[in-house]
Design a protein around this motif. Structure first.
Motif, mmCIF file in Angstrom:
data_model
loop_
_atom_site.group_PDB
_atom_site.id
_atom_site.type_symbol
_atom_site.label_atom_id
_atom_site.label_comp_id
_atom_site.label_asym_id
_atom_site.label_seq_id
_atom_site.Cartn_x
_atom_site.Cartn_y
_atom_site.Cartn_z
ATOM 1 N N GLY A 66 -12.859 -38.676 7.335
ATOM 2 C CA GLY A 66 -13.692 -38.996 6.180
ATOM 3 C C GLY A 66 -12.872 -39.665 5.103
ATOM 4 N N CYS A 67 -12.707 -38.962 3.962
ATOM 5 C CA CYS A 67 -12.046 -39.576 2.812
ATOM 6 C C CYS A 67 -10.519 -39.555 2.923
ATOM 7 N N ARG A 68 -9.983 -38.852 3.943
ATOM 8 C CA ARG A 68 -8.549 -38.827 4.238
ATOM 9 C C ARG A 68 -7.721 -38.173 3.112
ATOM 10 N N SER A 103 -6.978 -31.619 5.756
ATOM 11 C CA SER A 103 -7.088 -33.046 5.481
ATOM 12 C C SER A 103 -8.365 -33.572 6.131
ATOM 13 N N HIS A 104 -9.162 -34.297 5.361
ATOM 14 C CA HIS A 104 -10.421 -34.824 5.901
ATOM 15 C C HIS A 104 -10.136 -36.149 6.611
ATOM 16 N N THR A 105 -9.534 -36.053 7.793
ATOM 17 C CA THR A 105 -8.993 -37.241 8.469
ATOM 18 C C THR A 105 -10.061 -38.260 8.865
ATOM 19 N N PRO A 153 -16.207 -27.419 3.505
ATOM 20 C CA PRO A 153 -16.657 -28.123 2.293
ATOM 21 C C PRO A 153 -15.558 -29.003 1.718
ATOM 22 N N CYS A 154 -15.561 -30.283 2.070
ATOM 23 C CA CYS A 154 -14.610 -31.225 1.479
ATOM 24 C C CYS A 154 -14.955 -31.385 0.002
ATOM 25 N N PRO A 155 -13.965 -31.251 -0.889
ATOM 26 C CA PRO A 155 -14.266 -31.359 -2.320
ATOM 27 C C PRO A 155 -14.830 -32.731 -2.698
ATOM 28 N N TRP A 156 -14.621 -33.736 -1.859
ATOM 29 C CA TRP A 156 -15.124 -35.084 -2.172
ATOM 30 C C TRP A 156 -16.412 -35.390 -1.427
ATOM 31 N N CYS A 157 -16.469 -35.063 -0.131
ATOM 32 C CA CYS A 157 -17.577 -35.513 0.719
ATOM 33 C C CYS A 157 -18.641 -34.452 0.943
ATOM 34 N N GLY A 158 -18.363 -33.206 0.547
ATOM 35 C CA GLY A 158 -19.317 -32.144 0.828
ATOM 36 C C GLY A 158 -19.078 -31.548 2.207
HETATM 37 ZN ZN ZN Z 1 -13.758 -35.887 2.425
#
Ligand code: ZN
Lengths: 185, 84
Positions: free
Chosen positions: B62-64, B58-60, B5-10
């Motif tokens: 996605g939002c990085r 790190s959401h590499t 669960p990325c805090p930004w992208c879900g």
């Molecule tokens: Zn993300």
């Protein structure tokens, strides 16, 4: 004068009842980094004619599209040849702590449209692209067939795929291959 | 595959992320004062619990962004999911 070639210059567009795939070359693309709560962010929004969207995974549209790509980062898509835009944004927030970078050559755009567009993308994308979840105005950075892309849902069944120039040939070939079964009927 | 669960992208597939190891490992206040053993301990030694573990991700693709999540290493369940 040298001829300008897009990353998918050799790509044969698909134009069928069920599916349409074509490149939209040479879009003007700007990467904008700014604190969304700052005055500069508001000034940039005014200059763009669209406020910077702060909800993750969404984009706003006016004369250009402004895609959320991070909590302090946006990707601006404008028509080809909008060279003055970068300067106008810089002027709008002169002296403020912002980053505005022309990234037009970084990616090219592919438009996928038609009633089978979601089936096509589902072959290589884990995101739920149902219009209830990912309708017009939604965008995402994710992977499509293992290539990093920015996906944006347009009206109806249309999707804009932004792919890095060096991956465009691969993704174009993958899209054609994945499309084959949807072009039979 | 983990669904992280990325805090930004879900929630996104694990393949979109880069693992950053144990979270909350503080940089030594005065690195020059450490012995070689203490420095090696800071660099290389990490907890390896069965259960709750705070990790950097790190959401590499996605939002990085980098962020910290707590995961149960026995079940693979992230705490934000367990609480949801
Ligand atoms: Zn993300």
């Amino acid at each position: 004068m040298a001829e300008r070639l897009s990353p998918l210059a050799g790509f044969e567009p698909v134009s069928a009842e069920s599916l349409r795939i074509e490149e939209i070359p040479f879009l003007t693309q700007l990467d904008v980094r700014v604190d969304p709560k700052s005055r500069a962010a508001a000034e940039i929004g005014l200059a763009l004619g669209v406020p910077l969207p702060t909800e993750p995974g969404t984009y706003a549209s006016g004369d250009c599209d402004v895609l959320w790509t991070g909590p302090d980062e946006w990707l601006v898509l404008a028509p080809p040849g909008a060279e003055g835009l970068e300067g106008r944004l810089r002027e709008a927030c002169a002296g403020a702590h912002v980053g505005i970078t022309d990234v037009s050559a970084q990616r090219t755009a592919v438009l996928v449209d038609g009633p089978r567009s979601r089936d096509l993308l589902a072959h290589g994308c884990a995101l739920d692209l149902h219009p209830r979840v990912f309708g017009p105005g939604r965008c995402a950075q994710t992977v499509l067939a293992r290539a990093q892309v920015v996906l944006a849902a347009r009206e109806g069944d249309a999707f804009m795929i932004l792919v890095r120039s060096s991956f465009a040939g691969y993704l174009g070939a993958w899209l054609l291959d994945a499309a084959a079964e949807h072009l039979l009927d | 595959m983990l669904l992280i669960p990325c805090p930004w992208c879900g929630p996104r597939d694990e393949a979109e992320f880069h693992y950053g190891g144990q979270a909350h490992v503080a940089y030594p206040a005065d690195p020059a004062a450490l012995s070689d053993e203490e420095w090696a301990r800071y660099l290389f030694f990490r907890d390896n619990p069965k259960g709750r573990f705070a990790e950097r991700w790190s959401h590499t693709a996605g939002c990085r962004r980098w962020f910290t999540l707590t995961r149960d290493t026995a079940t693979g369940v992230f705490e934000s999911e367990a609480g949801a």
